[in-house]
Scaffold this motif. Structure first.
Motif, PDB file in Angstrom:
ATOM      1  N   PRO A 614     -60.956  67.531 -51.595  1.00 20.37           N
ATOM      2  CA  PRO A 614     -61.393  67.157 -50.494  1.00 20.37           C
ATOM      3  C   PRO A 614     -62.593  67.241 -50.154  1.00 20.37           C
ATOM      4  O   PRO A 614     -63.344  67.992 -50.478  1.00 20.37           O
ATOM      5  N   ASN A 814     -47.435  64.516 -44.908  1.00 20.16           N
ATOM      6  CA  ASN A 814     -48.680  64.110 -45.998  1.00 20.16           C
ATOM      7  C   ASN A 814     -48.664  62.870 -46.082  1.00 20.16           C
ATOM      8  O   ASN A 814     -47.677  62.029 -47.047  1.00 20.16           O
ATOM      9  N   ASP A 896     -51.182  71.307 -48.297  1.00 21.05           N
ATOM     10  CA  ASP A 896     -52.296  72.256 -48.184  1.00 21.05           C
ATOM     11  C   ASP A 896     -54.038  71.778 -47.924  1.00 21.05           C
ATOM     12  O   ASP A 896     -54.795  72.154 -48.645  1.00 21.05           O
ATOM     13  N   ARG A 897     -53.869  70.421 -47.784  1.00 16.98           N
ATOM     14  CA  ARG A 897     -56.046  69.992 -47.925  1.00 16.98           C
ATOM     15  C   ARG A 897     -55.432  69.478 -46.081  1.00 16.98           C
ATOM     16  O   ARG A 897     -55.180  68.921 -45.340  1.00 16.98           O
ATOM     17  N   ASP A 898     -56.700  70.170 -45.568  1.00 21.02           N
ATOM     18  CA  ASP A 898     -56.831  70.082 -44.176  1.00 21.02           C
ATOM     19  C   ASP A 898     -57.656  68.566 -43.723  1.00 21.02           C
ATOM     20  O   ASP A 898     -57.419  68.147 -42.945  1.00 21.02           O
ATOM     21  N   ASP A 899     -58.668  67.970 -45.025  1.00 24.15           N
ATOM     22  CA  ASP A 899     -58.043  66.514 -44.405  1.00 24.15           C
ATOM     23  C   ASP A 899     -57.101  65.492 -44.391  1.00 24.15           C
ATOM     24  O   ASP A 899     -56.539  64.610 -43.557  1.00 24.15           O
TER      25      ASP A 899
END
Lengths: 971, 256
Positions: A614, A814, A896-899
């Motif tokens: 990320p 996702n 679990d990734r903001d992007d």
């Protein structure tokens, strides 16, 4: 012969020339400092000097801004000179600034290309009382100032000034007014029954038949006891072409052990039949689909492609594309008035290096500019607002661009069904004259493009004449209202052979080809029959109406000619000066084609899964996505369309504080004194098709519907069109992809309860280069119209009030496969966005209820670039900042990734602005739908995004975001 | 009150006739649409009307130059009828292409013989056809009937040849009615506030009587609230800015 040269007075800026200077600099040639354009008119006439001067003074030159020079014989017009233009407009040549080198290039249309201006000049000369003008030709001379070598000059010519398909550089040997060849009749038969295999192969190739088709044709003519005429074979070739009969969609396809008999009937048409909506008035039977608007009027909608002509001659190809689709609603029912256009284009990237361009391929930027100009010039002149569209980019569209043009029409409800003629009714051809234009356009459209296409196709491309079409529309609608004809169809692909052949399928017809009004002499009977000259329609008129019809057309200077008569003998008979040149059994023509059988396979591809960490700075990624070709502002295109004409627009393509935000769907009010409206939207994303065409199709439908909901519409009365642009469907994998996409259309439309009412396919979109086949990405355009009860309930996407709440409606997964975020990082991925239509329908129904209750202040759907792009667009369109927190975003699976949360392209999601006082009511109405308040509108002019660990990920000034979004296509 | 009759002229390529008819109907006029051939053949007569309109469009494709071919046709085939119509006190409105036609036919600015027009409309400086909304100021000194009581307007333009060009002497004699301004009403407007590069920001002119008026922007495209590009952001208004122009014309004609 006379020549009149018209140029701007030297002190005035030459806008056309300045545009060319920019284009030349774009080519990397920076030595050009100035270009001036001189218009040249050649008159084939005998005129007194007084009359000639009158023509220059009172017609061709503007006395305030222009000056003209007259020549009574062709001056010396050498291609390149230095320092002076011999015989030219000395007074305004750059030489009055002395001694700079400059070059002159004079360009004119090729023989046989009809230039609309010539007809206008002849008419205007008659008004002036100038008699004795036999013909007019126009040319344009470019005075290019600057040091150029031969190759550079050649590059400017071939890349900007001249398209050899329609134009050439004038040489001293130019013959301006060649004698038109005369045609002397000779009946041509093809010795089909006697040919050996090699000969049959040639026929097969020449007419584009399959082996089965050729066998069936031979059997038929054996039964007739004689060989076919060329006109008979041409008629069969046109009628049985992929373009006219959609033989792949109607064929027998085997896929994984199962057999699909007629893909069209078992998917797209099936859903409409099963839904059985009473407001579907005419589906899949006419030139366009028709739905009920308000009990009195009906809406008629059609989208078509004009891909191959636009690849070789972007301007002409695209203008005849829009001209052709406008005639679809005009030729539906008993004729509807065109009220809106939608245009979707797919091109190669505009920044593609010139040196890497395959031979024979025009640069994407030139195709883009030419297509845009062709569509806009035609549509603007017709006075049809262009309110909706999209532009997509992918390298694989480079040699085979896609040009989708669509038109919405309005007609009285009782005239919405296709008409019926009787034996004895007359065949009347109205509108433009017939020339050699577009001969074999249909077979051209159904073939693969190659490096040689540009040479082979010259007769397939023409320039449209919008004013002929406008005149035709004006007078046709009057004839319709007076009941002067009983059936109408357009003359499109395949020309008269398709139009008349289809119209008379159940009756029979006899046409006298010598009665067809021609642009010039020299056409053989078969050329008249298959010519695709634009701006023509065919009417069936009862004999007792024909005089009134002809005089009505004459009163507005529109051509109309009786060319034949409908019969009851089920035969297609053509005569030329009394000679029978075609005599075909209608049943064989329309039912005799053997069904094609094709193999299809589907293997899900596997792409590399991204493995990048990320990034620390998501602002950079957001800027990059906003500035990507697909997402960036298309204002440059939109502003050059007239989107206000007819005075009906309610939600325009550009919205917000400065009229420059990207609106979701367009709304018009087609009946000016009513509050009822029509929403027009589209969905397209070919990147998802690289992973799975099923989800690509599902996403396109979801996107079109989202846009309708976002502007305040509902799913109550939504009709869809499908436009499949595909590669070579004889390749099993490519056909398998088509089947999957069609199946998704059925599945989604069934649950969303949105019937298809018409559609079109364009197959064999590929390009052969150095022995390698480059196929376009599978591309499905879904176009949607929706009837809106009250246009005063419309919602725009721009943030409006500080402190309002921002909601995300819908679940984020996702799903970044095929996303813009992956693309800017060089990946495709595999998690393609899916659609749950059951949840989707529930969500959209609730949201439209909330809008109806006026609880929604702004709404924007999440598509390319996901939440991040939607939020940025809402903010800079409204001129207001926003702050949001990603931890609140409802997820369908752990991410679990903001992007990924910020840029996921999951379907059926909206960002919604709600006033704080409406919080409870809004949440109440949306009960049971996954949503969350993720932030609020601020007065800071900054976009702030907080991540999962509550760290500020983005703090970007709106002005900078907007600049990133606007910069790429600010041409 | 007498019934006001307006005729909206149509020629090949006219394309704003329907909404112009609607605007005059809303303003209370009885409106006829007439093809130019009908007027030339005297199947319909200008003398039956108090208002004549040349609406927007691309007459004859704007081939040669915008409005030029129709201008010649009007001048040569309807010239006397039009002259008499003006002398009899009729109102003439030219919108967009109608402006180009009236100027190139020598009917506006009105002081010159038709063969020697003093002003013209030429290609936008941008070299592009553009459709955008513009702010307009109204010259309070203007004798124009159509703009009485109006100070400012917000209207759309959609044209490729809307740049007013005139020599300085002509310019000083011109009855300028409308000029492009910026958002705040300042006449210091550059592109894109002035969308075409018109000299003096001129957007509309009239003749000395104030009864022959032409403008590049389209008042018929903003006669109701929902036509405003930002209406979803604004308080509801009964009428759009353009409607007053039609109301003024009808009101004046009622007095004829």
């Amino acid at each position: 012969m006379y020549r009149v040269e018209v140029g701007l007075k030297s002190h005035l800026p030459d806008a056309r020339g300045r545009g060319l200077v920019r284009d030349i600099h774009d080519l990397g040639i920076t030595t050009v400092s100035n270009v001036q354009v001189v218009d040249i008119y050649w008159l084939d006439a005998d005129l007194t000097p007084d009359k000639l001067a009158l023509v220059g003074r009172s017609l061709l030159a503007d006395p305030v801004t222009q000056e003209y020079q007259l020549f009574t014989s062709p001056p010396d017009i050498k291609g390149t000179s230095t320092g002076d233009i011999r015989g030219g407009l000395e007074g305004r040549s750059p030489s009055n600034k002395v001694a700079k080198p400059f070059h002159t290039i004079e360009v004119t249309y090729n023989a046989g290309v009809t230039d609309p201006v010539e007809g206008t000049v002849i008419k205007a000369l008659q008004d002036l009382g100038v008699e004795g003008v036999r013909a007019v030709k126009t040319a344009r001379r470019y005075l290019i100032e600057g040091q150029l070598d031969e190759p550079q000059l050649e590059a400017i010519c071939s890349k900007l000034l001249v398209n050899p398909i329609i134009q050439h550089v004038v040489t001293p040997e130019e013959v301006w007014f060649p004698e038109n060849p005369q045609y002397s009749f000779r009946l041509k038969r093809v010795a089909l029954l006697e040919l050996d295999d090699a000969g049959l192969g040639e026929v097969r190739q020449q007419f584009g038949f399959t082996d089965d088709e050729l066998q069936a044709i031979r059997a038929y003519f054996r039964g007739q006891g004689q060989n076919p005429t060329d006109a008979e074979l041409e008629t069969l070739a046109q009628t049985w072409s992929e373009h006219c009969v959609h033989k792949t969609f109607k064929g027998k396809i085997s896929l994984g052990g199962a057999t699909i008999n007629n893909l069209l009937k078992s998917t797209i048409m099936k859903v409409t039949e099963e839904l059985g909506k009473p407001w579907c008035l005419s589906v899949f039977e006419d030139n366009a689909g028709v739905i009920d608007f308000d009990g009195h009027c009906a809406l008629c909608f059609k989208v078509e492609t004009h891909n191959h002509p636009s690849a070789v001659e972007p301007y002409g190809g695209a203008s005849t594309g829009i001209g052709g689709v406008v005639r679809d609603p005009l030729g539906t029912g008993l004729g509807s008035k065109p009220i809106l256009n939608t245009d979707v284009f797919c091109f190669g990237p505009p920044d593609y290096p010139y040196e890497k361009l395959p031979k024979g391929v025009l640069h994407p930027r030139r195709i883009f500019k030419g297509v845009r100009a062709g569509v806009a010039d035609y549509a603007n002149r017709l006075g049809i607002p262009t309110l909706n569209g999209a532009v997509l980019f992918d390298e694989r569209y480079m040699a085979n661009p896609l040009v989708f043009c669509g038109t919405l029409g309005l007609l009285p409800k009782e005239l919405s069904r296709r008409g019926k003629q009787q034996a004895g009714d007359l065949v009347v051809l109205v509108g433009g004259r017939t020339g050699r234009d577009g001969i074999h356009g249909v077979t051209f459209a159904s073939e693969q493009l190659t490096e040689e296409s540009a040479q082979a196709s010259y007769s397939s491309v023409q320039i449209g004449n919008p004013i002929v079409e406008k005149k035709l529309i004006d007078v046709l609608l009057q004839a319709r209202d007076r009941g002067l004809y009983c059936r109408i169809t357009d003359c499109g692909g395949g020309g008269l052979s398709s139009a008349v052949g289809e119209m008379a399928a159940e009756t029979g017809v006899r046409v006298d080809l010598d009665r067809v009004p021609l642009k010039y002499t020299g056409l053989a009977y078969t050329e008249i029959w298959v010519s695709e000259s634009q701006e023509r329609m065919v009417l069936a008129t009862p004999p007792d109406c024909v005089d009134e019809l002809l005089s009505l057309f004459a009163s507005e200077d529109v051509e109309a000619a009786v060319i034949g008569e409908f019969t009851s003998d089920q035969r297609l008979q053509l005569r030329y000066h009394g000679n029978l040149v075609c005599d075909l059994d209608m049943e064989f023509l329309h039912q005799g084609r053997p069904q094609v059988e094709r193999e299809a396979v589907w293997k899900p591809p596997r792409h590399k899964e991204p493995d990048f960490a990320p990034p620390q700075d998501l602002g950079t990624a957001l800027h990059k996505i906003l500035g990507s070709w697909n997402v960036c502002s298309k204002e440059w295109v939109i502003r050059q369309y007239d989107h206000e004409v007819q005075g009906a627009s309610v939600l325009k393509p550009l919205v917000g504080r400065n009229n420059d935000g990207p609106g979701d769907a367009a709304i018009i009010r087609p009946v000016l004194d009513s509050d009822r409206g029509v929403i027009v939207a589209n969905g397209i994303n070919s990147k998802y098709g690289e992973i799975d065409p099923y989800w690509m199709a599902a996403s396109a439908i979801d996107e079109a519907l989202r846009q309708i909901i976002a502007v305040g519409g509902s799913l109550q009365r939504v009709a869809l069109l499908d436009n499949f642009s595909w590669g070579d469907v004889q390749q099993p994998e490519i056909l398998g992809a088509l089947v999957r996409a069609a199946q998704a259309c059925y599945d989604m439309a069934t649950v969303y309860e949105t019937p298809f009412i018409s559609g079109k396919d364009s197959l064999y979109n590929e390009f052969e280069y150095k022995g390698k086949i480059i196929s376009i990405p599978h591309t499905l355009l879904i176009s949607a119209i929706s009837v809106m009860e009250d246009v005063n309930r419309a919602v725009s996407m721009d943030f409006k009030v500080v402190s309002d709440l921002i909601y995300i409606v819908g679940t984020t997964q996702n799903e970044l496969g095929g996303s813009e975020y992956f693309r800017i990082s060089g990946f495709t991925g595999n998690n393609v966005p899916k659609v749950d239509p059951y949840q989707g329908k529930k969500l959209m129904d609730r949201l439209s209820l909330a809008t109806e209750r006026r609880l929604v202040r702004a709404c924007h759907d999440c598509s390319e670039g996901g939440i991040g792009v939607a939020l940025a667009e809402m903010a800079f369109a409204g001129g207001l900042g926003a702050t949001i927190s990603l931890p609140n975003v409802p997820l369908g699976e752990p991410i679990d990734r903001d992007d990924f949360i910020l840029f996921s392209e999951s379907n059926t999601r909206f960002l919604v602005e709600v006033a704080p006082e409406h919080k409870d009511e809004f949440e109440g109405i949306m009960g049971g739908i996954s949503l969350a308040n993720i932030g609020r509108v601020t007065d800071s002019e900054i976009l702030e995004v907080y991540g999962l660990d509550n760290r500020r990920l983005i703090a970007a000034p709106l002005g900078e975001l907007k600049e990133s979004w606007q910069r790429p296509i600010r041409w | 009150m007498s019934q006001v009759r307006a005729v909206i002229m149509r020629a090949p390529g006219t394309n704003c006739d329907a909404e112009t008819v609607f605007a005059f109907q809303q303003a209370g006029a009885v409106v006829d649409s007439a093809h130019i051939n009908q007027l030339i053949r005297h199947e319909k007569r200008l003398s039956d009307y108090q208002i004549m309109v040349i609406p927007g469009g691309f007459t004859y494709g704007d081939d040669i130059a915008a409005g030029k071919v129709l201008a010649n046709e009007l001048r040569l085939k309807l010239g006397e009828d039009i002259l008499r119509f003006i002398e009899d006190g009729g109102l003439i409105l030219g919108i967009c292409n109608g402006f180009q036609v009236l100027v190139k036919a020598g009917i506006l600015p009105g002081s010159s013989p038709a063969s020697q027009p003093l002003i013209t409309l030429s290609s936008n400086d941008s070299g592009k056809f553009e459709c955008r909304w513009v702010h307009l100021g109204v010259n309070s000194q203007s004798p124009c009937i159509f703009t009485r009581g109006i100070n400012r307007l917000y209207l759309p333009v959609a044209h490729g040849e809307g740049k007013v060009v005139a020599d300085p002497e002509t310019l000083s004699d011109l009855n300028v009615v409308l000029y492009y301004t910026d958002e705040h009403g300042s006449s210091n407007a550059g592109y894109p506030d002035n969308p075409n590069g018109s000299v003096g920001n001129i957007a509309g002119i009239c003749d000395a009587s104030g009864r022959v008026f032409a403008l590049m922007p389209h008042p018929e495209r903003y006669i109701r609230h929902t036509q405003h590009p930002q209406w979803t952001r604004l308080k509801k208004e009964e009428y759009g800015d353009g409607f007053q122009i039609f109301q003024n014309a009808v009101k004046w004609a009622q007095g004829l």
